[in-house]
Design a protein around this motif. Structure first.
Motif, mmCIF file in Angstrom:
data_model
loop_
_atom_site.group_PDB
_atom_site.id
_atom_site.type_symbol
_atom_site.label_atom_id
_atom_site.label_comp_id
_atom_site.label_asym_id
_atom_site.label_seq_id
_atom_site.Cartn_x
_atom_site.Cartn_y
_atom_site.Cartn_z
ATOM 1 N N GLY A 1 0.778 -1.236 0.000
ATOM 2 C CA GLY A 1 0.000 0.000 0.000
ATOM 3 C C GLY A 1 0.804 1.277 0.000
ATOM 4 N N LYS A 2 2.139 1.180 -0.158
ATOM 5 C CA LYS A 2 3.001 2.360 -0.176
ATOM 6 C C LYS A 2 3.816 2.394 -1.468
ATOM 7 C CE LYS A 2 2.441 4.025 4.109
ATOM 8 N NZ LYS A 2 2.067 5.435 4.392
ATOM 9 N N PRO A 3 4.118 3.583 -1.988
ATOM 10 C CA PRO A 3 4.992 3.636 -3.167
ATOM 11 C C PRO A 3 6.377 3.115 -2.804
ATOM 12 C CG PRO A 3 4.605 5.844 -2.276
ATOM 13 C CD PRO A 3 3.685 4.920 -1.543
ATOM 14 N N ASP A 4 6.984 2.377 -3.725
ATOM 15 C CA ASP A 4 8.275 1.764 -3.402
ATOM 16 C C ASP A 4 8.987 1.368 -4.686
ATOM 17 O OD1 ASP A 4 10.336 0.713 -1.856
ATOM 18 O OD2 ASP A 4 8.991 -0.365 -0.515
ATOM 19 N N VAL A 5 10.246 0.979 -4.527
ATOM 20 C CA VAL A 5 11.030 0.382 -5.608
ATOM 21 C C VAL A 5 11.396 -1.028 -5.179
ATOM 22 C CG1 VAL A 5 13.180 0.449 -6.931
ATOM 23 C CG2 VAL A 5 11.954 2.565 -6.433
ATOM 24 N N VAL A 6 11.100 -1.993 -6.028
ATOM 25 C CA VAL A 6 11.431 -3.383 -5.745
ATOM 26 C C VAL A 6 12.428 -3.852 -6.802
ATOM 27 C CG1 VAL A 6 10.546 -5.740 -5.574
ATOM 28 C CG2 VAL A 6 9.204 -3.835 -4.659
ATOM 29 N N GLU A 7 13.541 -4.381 -6.353
ATOM 30 C CA GLU A 7 14.579 -4.822 -7.284
ATOM 31 C C GLU A 7 14.158 -6.103 -8.010
ATOM 32 O OE1 GLU A 7 17.000 -3.046 -8.155
ATOM 33 O OE2 GLU A 7 16.880 -1.524 -6.590
ATOM 34 N N TYR A 8 14.754 -6.298 -9.181
ATOM 35 C CA TYR A 8 14.441 -7.468 -10.012
ATOM 36 C C TYR A 8 14.641 -8.767 -9.247
ATOM 37 C CZ TYR A 8 15.044 -10.998 -13.667
ATOM 38 O OH TYR A 8 14.948 -12.133 -14.429
ATOM 39 N N SER A 9 15.711 -8.817 -8.446
ATOM 40 C CA SER A 9 16.032 -10.045 -7.715
ATOM 41 C C SER A 9 15.012 -10.382 -6.628
ATOM 42 C CB SER A 9 17.422 -9.912 -7.074
ATOM 43 O OG SER A 9 17.457 -8.793 -6.196
ATOM 44 N N GLU A 10 14.174 -9.411 -6.269
ATOM 45 C CA GLU A 10 13.184 -9.634 -5.214
ATOM 46 C C GLU A 10 11.844 -10.120 -5.758
ATOM 47 O OE1 GLU A 10 13.079 -6.374 -2.200
ATOM 48 O OE2 GLU A 10 14.518 -5.409 -3.539
ATOM 49 N N ILE A 11 11.729 -10.260 -7.059
ATOM 50 C CA ILE A 11 10.456 -10.629 -7.676
ATOM 51 C C ILE A 11 10.557 -12.016 -8.289
ATOM 52 C CG2 ILE A 11 8.801 -10.016 -9.482
ATOM 53 C CD1 ILE A 11 9.596 -7.131 -9.151
ATOM 54 N N ASP A 12 9.579 -12.868 -8.000
ATOM 55 C CA ASP A 12 9.609 -14.217 -8.579
ATOM 56 C C ASP A 12 9.143 -14.178 -10.034
ATOM 57 O OD1 ASP A 12 6.739 -14.259 -8.653
ATOM 58 O OD2 ASP A 12 6.681 -14.959 -6.577
ATOM 59 N N ASP A 13 9.379 -15.266 -10.743
ATOM 60 C CA ASP A 13 9.069 -15.313 -12.179
ATOM 61 C C ASP A 13 7.590 -15.084 -12.458
ATOM 62 O OD1 ASP A 13 11.703 -15.777 -12.698
ATOM 63 O OD2 ASP A 13 11.495 -17.941 -13.029
ATOM 64 N N THR A 14 6.740 -15.645 -11.620
ATOM 65 C CA THR A 14 5.294 -15.501 -11.838
ATOM 66 C C THR A 14 4.887 -14.036 -11.791
ATOM 67 O OG1 THR A 14 4.889 -17.665 -10.840
ATOM 68 C CG2 THR A 14 3.007 -16.169 -10.999
ATOM 69 N N THR A 15 5.418 -13.320 -10.814
ATOM 70 C CA THR A 15 5.111 -11.889 -10.689
ATOM 71 C C THR A 15 5.706 -11.110 -11.850
ATOM 72 O OG1 THR A 15 5.121 -12.095 -8.276
ATOM 73 C CG2 THR A 15 5.298 -9.881 -9.184
ATOM 74 N N ALA A 16 6.936 -11.421 -12.205
ATOM 75 C CA ALA A 16 7.607 -10.705 -13.289
ATOM 76 C C ALA A 16 6.885 -10.891 -14.619
ATOM 77 C CB ALA A 16 9.055 -11.171 -13.417
ATOM 78 N N GLU A 17 6.313 -12.069 -14.823
ATOM 79 C CA GLU A 17 5.680 -12.386 -16.102
ATOM 80 C C GLU A 17 4.183 -12.078 -16.135
ATOM 81 O OE1 GLU A 17 6.678 -16.464 -16.576
ATOM 82 O OE2 GLU A 17 8.839 -16.068 -16.795
ATOM 83 N N ALA A 18 3.616 -11.641 -15.015
ATOM 84 C CA ALA A 18 2.174 -11.355 -14.949
ATOM 85 C C ALA A 18 1.796 -10.286 -15.966
ATOM 86 C CB ALA A 18 1.798 -10.906 -13.541
ATOM 87 N N ARG A 19 0.596 -10.428 -16.519
ATOM 88 C CA ARG A 19 0.114 -9.514 -17.551
ATOM 89 C C ARG A 19 -0.913 -8.539 -16.999
ATOM 90 N NH1 ARG A 19 3.139 -9.166 -22.203
ATOM 91 N NH2 ARG A 19 4.551 -10.940 -21.970
ATOM 92 N N ASP A 20 -0.968 -7.362 -17.618
ATOM 93 C CA ASP A 20 -1.946 -6.345 -17.247
ATOM 94 C C ASP A 20 -3.335 -6.822 -17.673
ATOM 95 O OD1 ASP A 20 -3.648 -4.038 -17.312
ATOM 96 O OD2 ASP A 20 -1.878 -2.757 -17.314
#
Length: 514
Positions: A326-345
């Protein structure tokens, strides 16, 4: 009032001393004992191991540096960086979502009326003297094979302009555009250039040598970010030599502290600044003091806004700007799993759900910078494990380690984002080919290197000529098809009607309207 302000800075550990060229004085016995006791209490008194064998000047220099640190605070931030505690308001479950639509806009699909409105209002703020620029330029060109400040680097353009010159000329052009729109004269955009210890003097000399690239000298304010001591793996402050503490710049997040200790914020207040654009020196395409961005952020009445580019694909290793819990943030690539990275709008299935790539290009309201004392101490320190040359305390010999032997502590400029509510944060997506080409690697790397930076500027110039109806011809290779258009001629492709009937032989340089 001044003493109250300095007390606040001391509590935040933001005090520093300007290098005014006056040699530091050797401390009195009472001062030395007080300092030694302070470091002994923190378990860091080894920094005085060689003190008695130093010259008077060396003693004075070492004490002056040690007085600028609070060893107890250094211990605290080191421990917190190595063993981060979970904030009481932080959920153990991490929820990631794109920023709400109300907080975003995209140059790629915004209507022309909105973009023109932002542009016009942005130039209006410039004409009122309310816009300033902060440049983060503390890095050296080490990876590029140069010890000079990175801003001095010549990326190989036909004009041989450095990054500093390109950016200075863009500021000059925005001033001219504001004068043309408003009918006013002598409009200035103050440029605050943040350097580091190794780059400050060289940066000052470079600007002096080139007469500030046509900008008024008193509108260019060169200042220095802070440093923190390097720490051993055992938690001890490292000595670079018997007379010097090993130190490192405190990261681009040190900008907030530096705005206070250098009196930049005070200067902004005197000038009546309300809107600040901050960016990194290594982006050759950066639209410095971009009126569209300033106008957009001001129209949203936010405290921070940021530019992003569209992520190329799910695997691109870039940080993403989004909302985290619920807060604006920056999340690094290494912190995101493949499913999240590949999710579609869900509304635009051909696009990634999380696609807002961080390019360290920000807007701040001055009212937000007025509150630095309220939140600077909340920003975390991050650990960078490094091979740090140092003096062996037992043997007095210099050690050059072949593996990481310690840490450097740094803060990130975006660590402040989660301190804001979503209502006070906005994001503008821009075209990568028009606004983002970072210089990170040595020539010949093929990615984010001098050749790609040069080519991106030349390609942009070619597009501008073709968009106005001009023709670009080349008999050479693909690398010779571009046109360099000076920022003194055009800031963003405007004012090029004189090229509409021209045939230009590439590579070419357009330095003036003729």
């Amino acid at each position: 009032m001044a003493s109250t302000f300095n007390t606040i800075l001391d509590k935040l550990h933001l005090t520093s001393r300007d290098d005014d060229g006056v040699p530091a004085k050797e401390p009195t016995q009472e001062e030395l004992k007080e300092l030694k006791d302070k470091y002994a209490e923190a378990g860091q008194d080894h920094v005085f191991a060689f003190y008695e064998g130093l010259s008077a000047a060396e003693k004075a220099g070492l004490v002056e540096r040690l007085k600028s640190f609070d060893p107890k605070y250094i211990n605290e931030i080191t421990d917190e960086a190595l063993h981060p505690s979970q904030r009481s308001d932080e959920s153990p479950e991490t929820t990631l979502e794109p920023l709400p639509e109300a907080a975003t806009a995209s140059i790629l699909d915004s209507n022309d009326e909105d973009i023109q409105s932002w542009y016009t209002s942005g130039l209006e703020y410039v004409s009122k003297g309310q816009v300033a620029v902060v440049l983060m330029a503390g890095g050296q060109g080490t990876r590029l094979g140069s010890s000079d400040p990175k801003g001095c680097f010549d990326i190989g353009l036909p004009s041989q302009k450095s990054l500093f010159q390109i950016q200075a000329e863009r500021i000059w052009k925005v001033q001219q555009l504001a004068e043309k729109q408003s009918g006013k004269k002598d409009i200035l955009i103050p440029w605050y250039v943040m350097t580091s210890g190794p780059t400050r003097r060289a940066t000052e000399q470079y600007f002096e040598k080139h007469n500030y690239f046509g900008l008024q000298k008193d509108s260019v304010y060169i200042f220095e970010q802070g440093v923190l001591p390097c720490i051993s793996n055992e938690g001890k402050i490292l000595l670079e030599s018997k007379a010097k503490v090993a130190v490192a710049p405190d990261g681009n997040g040190g900008i907030y502290q530096a705005l206070l200790t250098s009196n930049v914020r005070t200067d902004m207040r005197k000038r009546g600044i309300q809107h600040i654009h901050a960016y990194c020196v290594d982006n050759c395409l950066v639209k410095v003091a971009d009126p569209v961005f300033i106008g957009f952020a001001a129209s949203k009445d936010v405290d921070i806004a940021t530019k992003v580019v569209r992520k190329r694909n799910a695997k691109e290793s870039v940080g993403l700007i989004l909302q985290k819990n619920g807060k604006p943030d920056v999340v690094e690539y290494s912190e995101i799993d493949d499913t999240t990275a590949e999710a579609r709008d869900s509304k635009q299935p051909d696009l990634l759900k999380f696609r807002a790539a961080n390019i360290v290009n920000h807007y701040y309201s001055f009212r937000f910078l007025e509150s630095i004392e309220d939140w600077a101490h909340k920003l975390p320190h991050h650990v960078a494990r490094k091979k740090i040359p140092h003096v062996d305390i037992e043997k007095g010999e210099t050690v050059k380690p072949d593996k990481p032997n310690g840490i450097k502590l740094e803060q990130f400029v975006f660590d402040v984002f989660p301190l804001l509510s979503l209502e006070k944060f906005a994001c503008m997506e821009v075209k990568r080919e028009d606004e983002f080409s970072p210089l990170k690697n040595a020539k010949g790397t093929g990615e984010d290197d001098p050749d790609t930076s040069k080519q991106d500027i030349l390609n942009q110039g070619r597009r501008w000529v073709q968009n106005i109806g001009g023709i670009v011809e080349s008999e050479g290779s693909a690398e010779e098809t571009g046109v360099e258009i000076s920022p003194l001629v055009s800031y963003g492709g405007e004012g090029l009607e004189f090229l509409s009937t021209r045939t230009i032989k590439a590579p070419a340089v357009i330095e003036k309207e003729e």
